[in-house]
Design an enzyme around this catalytic site. Structure first.
Site, PDB file in Angstrom:
ATOM      1  N   HIS A 148      27.084   9.340  20.299  1.00  0.00           N
ATOM      2  CA  HIS A 148      26.683   9.073  18.916  1.00  0.00           C
ATOM      3  C   HIS A 148      26.637   7.548  18.716  1.00  0.00           C
ATOM      4  CE1 HIS A 148      26.610  10.830  14.631  1.00  0.00           C
ATOM      5  NE2 HIS A 148      26.362   9.537  14.507  1.00  0.00           N
ATOM      6  N   ASN A 192      22.910  11.847  19.675  1.00  0.00           N
ATOM      7  CA  ASN A 192      22.652  11.826  18.235  1.00  0.00           C
ATOM      8  C   ASN A 192      21.444  10.961  17.896  1.00  0.00           C
ATOM      9  OD1 ASN A 192      23.599  12.404  15.405  1.00  0.00           O
ATOM     10  ND2 ASN A 192      23.476  10.175  15.361  1.00  0.00           N
ATOM     11  N   GLU A 193      20.479  11.536  17.250  1.00  0.00           N
ATOM     12  CA  GLU A 193      19.323  10.818  16.696  1.00  0.00           C
ATOM     13  C   GLU A 193      18.688   9.836  17.679  1.00  0.00           C
ATOM     14  OE1 GLU A 193      20.416   9.166  12.913  1.00  0.00           O
ATOM     15  OE2 GLU A 193      20.615  11.140  12.011  1.00  0.00           O
TER      16      GLU A 193
HETATM   17  C1  BGC Z   1      23.879   9.041  11.489  1.00  0.00           C
HETATM   18  C2  BGC Z   1      25.276   8.783  11.002  1.00  0.00           C
HETATM   19  C3  BGC Z   1      25.192   7.947   9.728  1.00  0.00           C
HETATM   20  C4  BGC Z   1      24.488   8.779   8.683  1.00  0.00           C
HETATM   21  C5  BGC Z   1      24.386   8.130   7.307  1.00  0.00           C
HETATM   22  C6  BGC Z   1      22.921   9.439  10.393  1.00  0.00           C
HETATM   23  O1  BGC Z   1      21.681   8.877  10.645  1.00  0.00           O
HETATM   24  O2  BGC Z   1      23.904   9.990  12.525  1.00  0.00           O
HETATM   25  O3  BGC Z   1      25.985   8.149  12.009  1.00  0.00           O
HETATM   26  O4  BGC Z   1      26.415   7.474   9.300  1.00  0.00           O
HETATM   27  O5  BGC Z   1      23.173   9.005   9.116  1.00  0.00           O
HETATM   28  O6  BGC Z   1      23.578   6.995   7.316  1.00  0.00           O
END
Ligand code: BGC
Length: 453
Positions: A148, A192-193
């Site tokens: 992440h 993640n993303e």
């Molecule tokens: C991310 C998190 C982030 C959240 C709020 C998501 O894009 O995975 O790590 O804190 O958004 O911005």
């Protein structure tokens, strides 16, 4: 990180006088709240999400920890102790139990587990094993993200995701971690993303913002390379996301295979940042934008993924040349002229959930969704609304495995430091004491009833 991007984009856009393109809500046009009670499927996962670097504190062997020290500086605050969840995880579990969660998504930190290339820390593995066992004991299913945003510092020094070896390095870590602590995991998320930087860069509104931001990030990454005596230092915030994408895709596929080789029964997928691109006018090319923003990843998940992790926070209206389409719905406690807030529409999640299911046919897991606000009354309103809209997708037949609210506790919000507040509980920055917010009670009631009324 993402919030900062979008908010700055939005500011730039407003300054450029393009407000009409975003769609302004008519004052007083509040969406009529649906009154019927909606029930969620039996066994629905009700959870909250966090990430190691954002809550554990002192992730000292990570690439971001190092980036937080270089000049020019790109972070508003260094992460430091964050919420000290590394030591206070029992307090986090107490919060989860108080809310009644039956699942919890968190990340294990690669930089702790493999602080030096090829050297795995059994003590750190044990730390996560203890945490996973305690979650199980509390009746909470562990939903584990393997990566992440933060990577080990050695990985960034070797070129990060620009390094052709990076998919194998990542898959090797996943294989090790799975063998050592995979037995009690409930759901696995690889990366993640991986496309968040891509998604925000293809938004037409983002150009001016990224011109500046990329310059800053290039300088900061060059400074980190110089300070470490390497040719390059590449973190997830490096501007060359296009260059990183093939390796990130290969890394997900290899990690998926590695995890499934250890436990074929473990639901495994990737979690994507899905902005709900909608048309502001007839003739808008927002569907093309969706394809450019995350279409490639939807192809990848068809090949490798038991589910798709959907993470949606906003709806962005894309101008077209035709007649104007209906404006954003008004929301309580939000000034309709405040576009940075108006884009946090609760319909956005349903739209992306339906879209991803249509495109991939894979089960959907809402691995993140939430609201950045200091005004918890807005969160109290938002949670039932977003869940009613999500239920519409379920009622249409979309298989949704669960909903993980971002976030369990206020935490370190990447480049924007500690200012943004996403938590169901606040954390005292001196004592680390956790305090539930009123929105946690709203969520608790929904979970208890497995229904929203
Ligand atoms: C991310 C998190 C982030 C959240 C709020 C998501 O894009 O995975 O790590 O804190 O958004 O911005």
């Amino acid at each position: 990180m993402t919030d900062r991007h979008i908010e700055l984009n939005r500011r730039a856009l407003l300054a450029a006088g393009s407000m009409a393109a975003l769609g302004a809500a008519a004052p007083g046009a509040l969406a009529a709240p649906a009154s019927a009670t909606v029930r969620f499927p039996k066994g629905f996962r009700w959870g909250a999400s966090t990430a190691g670097h954002q809550i554990e504190g002192n992730n000292v062997n990570s690439d971001l920890w190092f980036m937080e020290t270089v000049k020019p500086q790109t972070f508003d605050d260094p992460s430091g102790d964050t919420c000290d969840s590394y030591h206070r995880w029992r307090e986090d579990i107490a919060i989860m139990k108080a809310i009644g969660l039956n699942a919890y998504r968190f990340s294990i930190e690669w930089a702790r587990i493999e602080p030096i290339r090829g050297q795995f820390s059994l003590a750190e593995i044990d730390h996560y094993k203890r945490f996973i066992a305690a979650l199980r004991e509390a009746g909470i299913e562990p939903v584990v993200t393997f990566y992440h945003v933060a990577a080990p510092r050695w990985f960034a020094e070797a070129g990060g995701w620009l390094n052709p070896e990076s998919p194998d390095l990542f898959a090797n870590y996943c294989d090790r971690a799975m063998r050592l602590l995979g037995a009690e995991i409930g759901v696995a998320c690889t990366i993640n993303e991986p496309q968040v930087g891509l998604t925000y860069r293809v938004m037409p509104q983002s150009g001016a913002y990224f011109d500046k931001e990329d310059e800053k990030q290039t300088a900061a990454h060059a400074a980190a390379a110089k300070a470490t005596g390497r040719d390059r230092f590449v973190t997830m915030n490096h501007p060359d996301i296009k260059g990183m994408t093939p390796q990130l895709m290969a890394a997900h596929e290899k990690a998926f295979a590695a995890i499934k080789a250890v436990r074929g029964d473990l639901p495994t997928g990737v979690t994507l940042n899905l902005v709900d691109f909608e048309g502001a006018n007839e003739g808008s090319r927002h569907m093309d934008l969706r394809k450019a923003a995350y279409g490639g990843w939807l192809e990848v998940v068809k090949r490798a993924g038991d589910f798709v992790g959907v993470q949606t926070y906003r709806q962005i209206r894309i101008p077209g040349s035709g007649a104007k389409l209906p404006d954003f719905e008004a929301m309580p406690y939000v000034d309709p002229a405040h576009m940075e807030e108006m884009i946090k529409q609760p319909t956005a999640l349903r739209n992306t959930v339906e879209y991803v299911y249509e495109q991939t046919g894979k089960p959907i897991f809402v691995t993140e969704n939430g609201l950045e606000t200091e005004d918890d009354r807005r969160r109290e309103w938002y949670i039932p609304q977003v869940l009613k809209h999500l239920h519409e997708a379920i009622a249409k037949g979309v298989p949704v495995m669960g909903y993980m609210h971002w976030s369990l506790i206020d935490n370190f919000e990447w480049l924007r430091g500690y200012k943004p507040r996403f938590g169901l509980a606040s954390v005292d920055r001196q004592t680390f004491a956790r305090t539930l917010k009123p929105s946690a009670a709203v969520y608790r009631k929904i979970i208890r009833n497995n229904a929203v009324s």
